[in-house]
Design an enzyme around this catalytic site. Structure first.
Site, PDB file in Angstrom:
ATOM      1  N   LYS A 276       0.674  -0.764  -0.173  1.00  0.00           N
ATOM      2  CA  LYS A 276       0.822   0.210   0.115  1.00  0.00           C
ATOM      3  C   LYS A 276       0.872   0.931  -0.366  1.00  0.00           C
ATOM      4  O   LYS A 276       2.440   0.955   0.479  1.00  0.00           O
ATOM      5  CB  LYS A 276      -0.731  -0.216   1.571  1.00  0.00           C
ATOM      6  CG  LYS A 276      -2.274  -1.170   1.107  1.00  0.00           C
ATOM      7  CD  LYS A 276      -3.082  -0.720   2.415  1.00  0.00           C
ATOM      8  CE  LYS A 276      -4.116  -2.170   2.930  1.00  0.00           C
ATOM      9  NZ  LYS A 276      -5.032  -2.269   1.150  1.00  0.00           N
ATOM     10  N   ARG A 350     -10.079 -11.557   1.810  1.00  0.00           N
ATOM     11  CA  ARG A 350     -11.078 -12.785   1.491  1.00  0.00           C
ATOM     12  C   ARG A 350      -9.844 -13.792   1.551  1.00  0.00           C
ATOM     13  O   ARG A 350     -11.061 -15.223   1.414  1.00  0.00           O
ATOM     14  CB  ARG A 350     -11.396 -12.391   0.092  1.00  0.00           C
ATOM     15  CG  ARG A 350     -10.774 -12.166  -0.736  1.00  0.00           C
ATOM     16  CD  ARG A 350     -10.463 -11.308  -2.199  1.00  0.00           C
ATOM     17  NE  ARG A 350     -10.795 -10.361  -1.996  1.00  0.00           N
ATOM     18  CZ  ARG A 350     -11.032  -8.892  -3.224  1.00  0.00           C
ATOM     19  NH1 ARG A 350     -11.963  -9.359  -3.613  1.00  0.00           N
ATOM     20  NH2 ARG A 350     -10.905  -7.968  -2.943  1.00  0.00           N
TER      21      ARG A 350
HETATM   22  N1  BES Z   1      -8.497  -3.728   3.897  1.00  0.00           N
HETATM   23  C1  BES Z   1      -8.296  -3.318   3.061  1.00  0.00           C
HETATM   24  C2  BES Z   1      -9.524  -2.102   3.079  1.00  0.00           C
HETATM   25  C3  BES Z   1     -10.442  -0.877   3.527  1.00  0.00           C
HETATM   26  C4  BES Z   1      -9.078   0.031   2.592  1.00  0.00           C
HETATM   27  C5  BES Z   1     -10.618  -1.260   4.562  1.00  0.00           C
HETATM   28  C6  BES Z   1      -9.859   0.651   3.480  1.00  0.00           C
HETATM   29  C7  BES Z   1     -10.656  -0.340   5.093  1.00  0.00           C
HETATM   30  C8  BES Z   1     -10.210   0.917   4.681  1.00  0.00           C
HETATM   31  C9  BES Z   1      -8.164  -4.321   2.103  1.00  0.00           C
HETATM   32  O1  BES Z   1      -7.547  -5.783   2.421  1.00  0.00           O
HETATM   33  C10 BES Z   1      -7.657  -4.379   0.644  1.00  0.00           C
HETATM   34  O2  BES Z   1      -6.409  -3.720   0.350  1.00  0.00           O
HETATM   35  N2  BES Z   1      -8.992  -4.077   0.109  1.00  0.00           N
HETATM   36  C11 BES Z   1      -8.498  -4.256  -1.594  1.00  0.00           C
HETATM   37  C12 BES Z   1      -8.877  -5.218  -2.520  1.00  0.00           C
HETATM   38  C13 BES Z   1      -7.797  -4.799  -4.082  1.00  0.00           C
HETATM   39  C14 BES Z   1      -6.701  -4.966  -4.509  1.00  0.00           C
HETATM   40  C15 BES Z   1      -8.774  -5.802  -4.572  1.00  0.00           C
HETATM   41  C16 BES Z   1      -9.282  -2.662  -1.586  1.00  0.00           C
HETATM   42  O3  BES Z   1      -9.940  -2.469  -1.517  1.00  0.00           O
HETATM   43  O4  BES Z   1      -8.355  -1.873  -2.329  1.00  0.00           O
HETATM   44 MN    MN Z   2      -5.802  -5.391   1.948  1.00  0.00          MN
END
Ligand code: BES
Ligand code: MN
Ligand code: ZN
Length: 495
Positions: A276, A350
């Site tokens: 990230k 997931r």
């Molecule tokens: N933990 C994050 C989702 C999240 C984002 C929670 C912002 C709280 C605030 C999750 O693991 C994630 O990174 N999801 C990705 C999925 C994508 C790579 C398909 C996302 O939502 O960007």
């Molecule tokens: Mn994530």
């Protein structure tokens, strides 16, 4: 703090602080009029002069020109516009104002505010929850602590003693829910250098120690490996922290098929090798809000001795990058036997949920609900107000939507249509772990749906609602969706 719910009259409460709602049009409630007379028109004067305008959730403490120890006026906006959500907001503001003014004993008259379709016990329950909210602080890591709460007693006025019993019961429920919300917030607010998978497991053990109806089993990595939890373990393999699968059971003696709750417990989500950006990484200690919710629910259910059979499953894992971490295009074999191609190591939630959901099958559950901070997309679509809900069983979705309305913890349903399944196709494995940018919340749920074919299932995406974040300076866990799930479970217990 001492609480009581009873019929009072304002003239007999003079040594307490009165909490009184005032409408924006300058209109007073029935008690407001009585109190205004008792203080020789002080309130109507303030309103007439526009010093206090009754604007929503604005407060005014008065220590003089009234016969009461104190009077906290709280603005309610327009009388006919008070929604259930606004009622809670008004109550939190009023109790906060009483606390900020070092009030020791208060009598609350907010039960007389009119709210469409909501009963008196509902208001009493909300007031119990609002008190928990207003009194919440998290200063464990501050060297200078906030001053201790002065409020020692809160009396909630009800208009007639014939309502005593349902109101007492509602209050008891509200108070237990408030305690669960606080417990969940406290856990969720902990940083990941303290709240590790091991720490979450210890918390579960602690709960089981305190409540005999709760039992706990922790699966270690070697056991998970033996079972074949290739998806969960892949996420964990870059971390120095060992993954844990926390399995709680409440009221195992009840033979009815259980309700299973599965909570995402990523104690920190760096994104892994699909790292990230620094801005997006702040807030990722909250990626275990689902886990904290499950622990909070188990605690409240046990506190209230609810006659329900519950299972709580928490996959607790840290998602880190590095030389031993899993990588994009790795192919994993899940506990279900289905294979998964990793597109993004940041779509880790997931993966751990897939194995945890499959693991649920051994409990022969009646219903499974997972709770997860799963997608950034749900923040885009629903913001911080509504929980994203997807389900493979419409009656279950309906029950959860209703529970959300009833508990002031609302969810909104998104479609789980097969049309979206194409987005998670992989040329090399049974599925891919990411469906790209469009409809991110739905494709994440589509992924989960492949592991929930054998039971009625609903998914709550709380990425936007589990914690509130305004840049780096204002961040706080909300304790959601503890109220929604408790409402659902209480209903279930009645059946
Ligand atoms: N933990 C994050 C989702 C999240 C984002 C929670 C912002 C709280 C605030 C999750 O693991 C994630 O990174 N999801 C990705 C999925 C994508 C790579 C398909 C996302 O939502 O960007
Ligand atoms: Mn994530
Ligand atoms: Zn995550």
């Amino acid at each position: 703090m001492k609480f009581s719910v009873k019929v009072t009259s304002p003239e007999k409460q003079q040594n307490t602080c009165l909490i009184l709602g005032v409408f924006e049009e300058g209109k007073l409630t029935a008690t407001g009029k009585k109190v205004d007379t008792l203080c020789h028109g002080t309130i109507s004067k303030l309103l007439k002069e526009g010093i206090f305008q009754g604007k929503l959730a604005c407060t005014l403490p008065l220590f003089q020109y009234t016969p009461f120890a104190c009077l906290v006026l709280v603005g309610c906006g327009k009388e006919k516009n008070i929604t259930p959500i606004l009622f809670k907001k008004i109550a939190v503001a009023a109790i906060r104002a009483a606390c900020a003014n070092k009030v020791v004993e208060a009598t609350c008259y907010l039960t007389e505010l009119p709210i469409k379709r909501q009963s008196l016990p509902w208001k009493v329950k909300q007031l119990a929850e609002a008190t928990g909210e207003a009194c919440y602080r998290f200063d464990t890591f501050k060297t200078e602590k906030e001053p201790p709460l002065t409020l020692k007693e809160l009396i909630i006025d009800i208009p007639h003693s014939k309502y005593q019993k349902p109101c007492d019961q509602a209050f008891k429920q509200g108070q237990a829910i408030a305690e669960g919300v606080t417990f969940t917030k406290n856990l969720a607010n902990l940083p990941s250098n303290i709240c590790t998978p091991h720490y979450l497991a210890q918390q579960a053990k602690e709960l089981a120690k305190n409540y005999p109806a709760l039992s706990v089993k922790i699966l270690e990595e070697r056991e998970m490996k033996k079972l074949g939890m290739g998806a969960l373990l892949a996420v964990s393999q870059g971390s120095a922290q060992d993954a844990k699968l926390i399995c709680l059971q409440y009221n195992a003696h009840i033979k009815r098929a259980p309700l299973a709750l599965v909570g995402k417990g990523i104690t920190f989500d760096t994104g892994g090798n699909s790292l990230k950006s620094p801005e997006n990484m702040v807030g990722m200690k909250y990626d275990m809000c689902g886990a904290a919710t499950v622990l909070g629910i188990m605690k409240v259910a046990a506190m209230l001795k609810l006659p329900v059979h519950l299972i709580g499953i928490i996959p607790a894992v840290e998602n880190m990058p590095g030389g031993t971490a899993y990588k994009p295009e790795d192919i994993l074999t899940s506990l279900s036997g289905q294979t998964i191609e990793v597109i993004s190591t940041d779509a880790e939630g997931r993966l751990i949920l897939a194995d945890a959901l499959t693991y649920c099958e051994r409990y022969k559950p009646d219903v499974v609900i997972d709770i997860a901070t799963l997608t950034g997309a749900v923040v885009v679509s629903l913001g911080m107000h509504a929980i994203g809900l997807l389900s493979n069983h419409q009656p279950l979705a309906n029950a959860l939507l209703a529970a959300g309305e009833e508990s002031n913890d609302r969810a909104w349903q998104l479609p789980l249509w097969d049309d979206y399944q194409d987005q998670i196709k992989s040329p090399f494995a049974d599925m891919a772990n990411s469906g790209g940018r469009s409809a991110g919340t739905i494709t994440a749920a589509c992924f989960l749906s492949r592991f929930t074919k054998n039971f009625r299932w609903a998914h709550l995406d709380i990425a936007g609602t589990g914690a509130m974040m305004m840049g780096t300076t204002e961040r706080m866990a909300t304790g959601r969706p503890v109220p929604l799930l408790m409402q659902y479970i209480i209903r279930r217990a009645r059946k």
